[in-house]
Design an enzyme around this catalytic site. Sequence first.
Site, PDB file in Angstrom:
ATOM      1  N   HIS A  98       0.841  -1.203   0.000  1.00  0.00           N
ATOM      2  CA  HIS A  98       0.000   0.000   0.000  1.00  0.00           C
ATOM      3  C   HIS A  98       0.870   1.245   0.000  1.00  0.00           C
ATOM      4  CE1 HIS A  98       0.742  -0.725   4.282  1.00  0.00           C
ATOM      5  NE2 HIS A  98       0.417   0.531   4.529  1.00  0.00           N
TER       6      HIS A  98
ATOM      7  N   ASP B 297       6.123   4.004   5.027  1.00  0.00           N
ATOM      8  CA  ASP B 297       6.916   2.943   5.658  1.00  0.00           C
ATOM      9  C   ASP B 297       6.806   1.637   4.872  1.00  0.00           C
ATOM     10  OD1 ASP B 297       4.250   2.845   6.545  1.00  0.00           O
ATOM     11  OD2 ASP B 297       4.774   1.683   8.312  1.00  0.00           O
TER      12      ASP B 297
ATOM     13  N   GLU C 160       1.299  -8.588   9.673  1.00  0.00           N
ATOM     14  CA  GLU C 160       1.675  -7.451  10.502  1.00  0.00           C
ATOM     15  C   GLU C 160       1.167  -7.716  11.914  1.00  0.00           C
ATOM     16  OE1 GLU C 160      -0.327  -4.249  11.481  1.00  0.00           O
ATOM     17  OE2 GLU C 160      -2.075  -4.390  10.148  1.00  0.00           O
TER      18      GLU C 160
END
Lengths: 618, 579
Positions: free
Chosen positions: A70, A74, A207
């Site tokens: 995305h 980061d 994540e």
Amino acid sequence: MPDIRIVPLGAGQDVGRSCILVSIGNKNVMFDCGMHMGYQDARRFPDFNYITGGDQTTLTPHIDAVIISHFHLDHCGALPYMSEQVGYEGPIYMTMPTKVICPILLEDFRKVVTKRSAGAETNFFTSEMIKNCMRKVEIVGLHQVINVDDELSIKAYYAGHVLGAAMFKITVGDESVLYTGDFNMTPDRHLGAAWADRCKPTVLISESTYATTIRDSKRSRERDFLKKIHRCVENGGKVLIPVFALGRAQELCILLEQYWDRMKLNVPVYFTAGLAEKATNYYKLFVNWTNEKIKSSFVERNLFDFKYIKAFQKEIHMNQSGPQVCFATPGMLHAGMSLEIFQNWCTDEKNCIIMPGYCVAGTVGHRLLHGERHFKFNGVNVTSRIKVEYMSFSAHADAKGIMQIIKMTEPKNVMFVHGEAAKMEFLAKKVQKDMGLPCFTPANGETVNISCPPQIKVKIESDLARKIMKRSLNRAAFHAALVNDGNELELLHPDVAMKKLKVKQHHFQMNTSVNLPEGNSTPEQIIVSLRLLIKTYIDGSLMEKWVPVGNMMNSIELASPDMSQTISIVAEKLKTFDTFGNHKSERVLKVTWPLSVDDEIGILLSRLSKEFALVVPR
Amino acid sequence: MELTNISSNTSPCWLLRTESIVILADCCLDFSSLIYSRHHHKTCPPRVLVPNVHQYVDLYEIDVIIVSNYHTFAGLPWMSKSWKEKDWGGVIYCTLPTLEFTKIYVQEIGLYMEEVENELRNSELTDKPLGNMPGEKMVEQEQVDACFSYVKTINYGEPIDLFGIASVIAHSSGFCIGSCNWMIEIYDKKIAYICDHTSLKTHASRVDTKALKDSDILILNGLKSCPGFSPDRSVNDACATLDETVKRGGSVMFPVYPTGVMLDLLEIFIDYLAQMGRGHIPFYFISPIAKAALAHAQIYPEALSEAKKEKASLPQFPFDHDLAIEKGKLKIYEDTNEGLSAIFRGPAVFFGGHPSMELGLARKLGKDWANNPKNKFIVTECGFQNNTFAGRLNVKHAPVDTRMTTTGAKLMVQELKPKELVICQAILHTHPKLRESVIPPRIFHPGKTHDFSSFKTYRDVKMDVSAASKVTLQPTPGRPDVCVGPISGTLNISNGQFRFTTDYEGTSNIEQKLWGAMTVEGLAKQLRLDGFKNIKVKGRKIMLDGGFVQLGTQSTHIHHDSNSVRRKILLSCRKTLTP
């Protein structure tokens, strides 16, 4: 079959600089190529020397594909550095919204860094490099399987989180790795929930930002946010919310709109123009990436055409007396309208600034969040008295959501990245304990090896497969013949194999005896009552369609529906002696049946031995 | 595997049937009944023709329906009643844009047909009951919605597994937003299905021909229906007629479908008049679904051409329609009752339904303009031949049909190299030279079925080495190079992939057959190896605790009262038997 090797160059036991290298066999894939918010030196980017081994070659021969999940920095902030400065000519994969929005963020990031360093950063990537980098991007649609080459394929799944965010699965041969990027398992006001099919990846890399958090805290944070704004405007203050034009800004705007509507507030709300309009356009174009509610109403009313939130006009609104709320870009107060508004409002203690996201070191936003209150704007010293609030509104899955994606996809191994070491360790233990799955939490540079047992390929004629599967939707037991003709292995029906290989069948007869309770009735009498009992089995489901054949006095024969198998039951009276040497007459049923009806007989016998005692005459 | 051509014309409708799966591909509406109605039955409400799928298959038996574009979807709502009654478990697969544009398209036709029917009912001319025409009236909205509830939307390149037996995958056909061709795989046979394919540049994303290569069967549909007209020449003709007409103070109407090529034409004609210095001539798109049709065109940037994608990334709307609306050049109205009589005096340009000119705005203007030679209709849609409008002087036929020509189709067959080529007979009326294709086509007359069952097909089963190691293979006496062994376990399927596991659970109640022979000594040895104690051999009898085994040449009797021991003995026998 290939083994899997995974090493995080970034986001290993950390948030920021996401970059995870995955090798399946001889195929190498880089998941994300992010920057770290916490560093201004070389550490802000992943260490690509790890890949090249420090020699002067580019990454192209080492990497088969780069995948960006995305548009957050980061996850993509190091991309132009990687592709243009270190050097990578291979394909980069993204969804279309990511491809469209990513360069805007990169350009923004570039401006902040080069402006802050005031020329000291001579070797930072240029606008031209961003453009060249984006030319290497190929668009991936959701669920579309893209064959990178003959062996490597990739597939994207919806991830929620931000517009265009995706989870990616890479497959080589029988092995696959699913990388979640950042994802959200609960739909929010403008995006849907992440979804993937039961794809059983060899490894799920998830994540774990909120590894130990549960959902409720997000609700209370939103309540908190609204309360703080409401309190400030009630006291006549102005609220400044610096945001990046895309992403959480839309979520917060919808949140505020609905609150204003519910509370019937008439305090003006503004959004600084420029990018904001552009942002709204992105949401209009990519409405299929938002949630069902927004999609279903978009023809009549676009949810992003706000009722309360109006465009900010500097000349009129900047110094307008009385309370107001203003969403202003950019989010880190490093330049532009948000900084200008801050300069104007920061000296009044009635006012409030809410920072809803990260700020890169060196920006006014970052300094403000770290307690600095004295700033110099255009040569004038200013002391800030504005109330400063920080609230993170990023949309990540919580612990429950992470467990949910594991259950949804049924991986063989789990790995956590993009989180704090202690938190991910806690969740890893839970996954190991509750789900019995190996769970890894490597630090940056630490390699995880997962060996994949080799697979053997056997062919089966479709008709036979269909016959076997007829008994069930997704799994069915069977007996067959495995034939190896020197070239390949094939599963065959035993009849076909025997005929083909000229091998004769070997018949098996199973025999057992059932002891009957003591009594004096004759075998003939026993058979009469047994016939009645078996008739109830045939009428019921136990021996459905079996046919009694023959009419012997002391035995029963049953034939299978196709007459190919027979079961025989013979009643016998044996004369034996008990332990004291006395005569004893023992009555036995001798049962014989072929192998192919093995289990039916097992069931029948256990029924018989229980029920027969009740019906047999003494 | 049987293939049936259900369609009576060139609109595709195919039924693919094997013992275990029934797939229906496409189901179009036929509007020829509308024109028939005007000529022959002036008091009959309009009817459309729907393929008689139920004559060939029990609708409930269909497992999967694949739909190529919004035209080929429109016939399906007529089936949903039977599906609902029997709680149909099937699925309709199409892309998201196809679903959304079908909703718009079907809604428009429904409203148009209702409008004419109501008008006929209220008309003073007909106090008799309305006549009956062959064909179907529009189905209730409830049925239409029910039909859409069976849809699962898919993306280009997204493989869909069908019960482990087959898979389908959609690839862009370049024809309109979300339109697709299909690659159907049944077992290991590949069937390429082409429908409304164009390699010309349109607003839609480029055709993906490569994905259709090397099929066993290629079903070729949807070639150009007006072979005499090239799209470029038709657009030029239309531009010239448009300019001429408005120059003389007349108005022009384009009777169009609510999406597809009209999205391009709207842009082209607005641009053209502006270039000709007639930018002041207003454009109107008048249809009950006009707003939704244009709005939906803007929200599938992924399914658009490179140029349109580029615009979306700026971000701007991919089509200029919204810009034209903003500038006041294009106006949108739901119906003709919105006090529009003034604008019809023109000069103006109208877009609206229906291309047959028997419904909607075209029908209304057809009456109003009958005596005004100044105004013109320009028919850009195809499927309505020149003779349909015979005797109507103010109709210009300029079909913009981007689909393949005969030559294009022949070249493509050459490139795709299918083993068999299948076409419907009707296509030969407009493309007779298809007979001369490199691969001689198998021609399907309406209703014809052909059985392709000569195929013997295979699937792959994967197994772990540990599972494979439990199987003992032994050479056969007749062919020492070939080995065989009994294998028992579970066949699993997930994501279309078969996998074998050796869980013996559940195999016991399934017919088992073993083969070969064994010696008494051999079995006794194996039994000892497998942990049986007190083994004694007496002739052809092996005694063991609680029972015995009696060996014959081709049969063996196992005597024991315990189920589990008998099964253990059997396993030892399995290991001992040699072919």
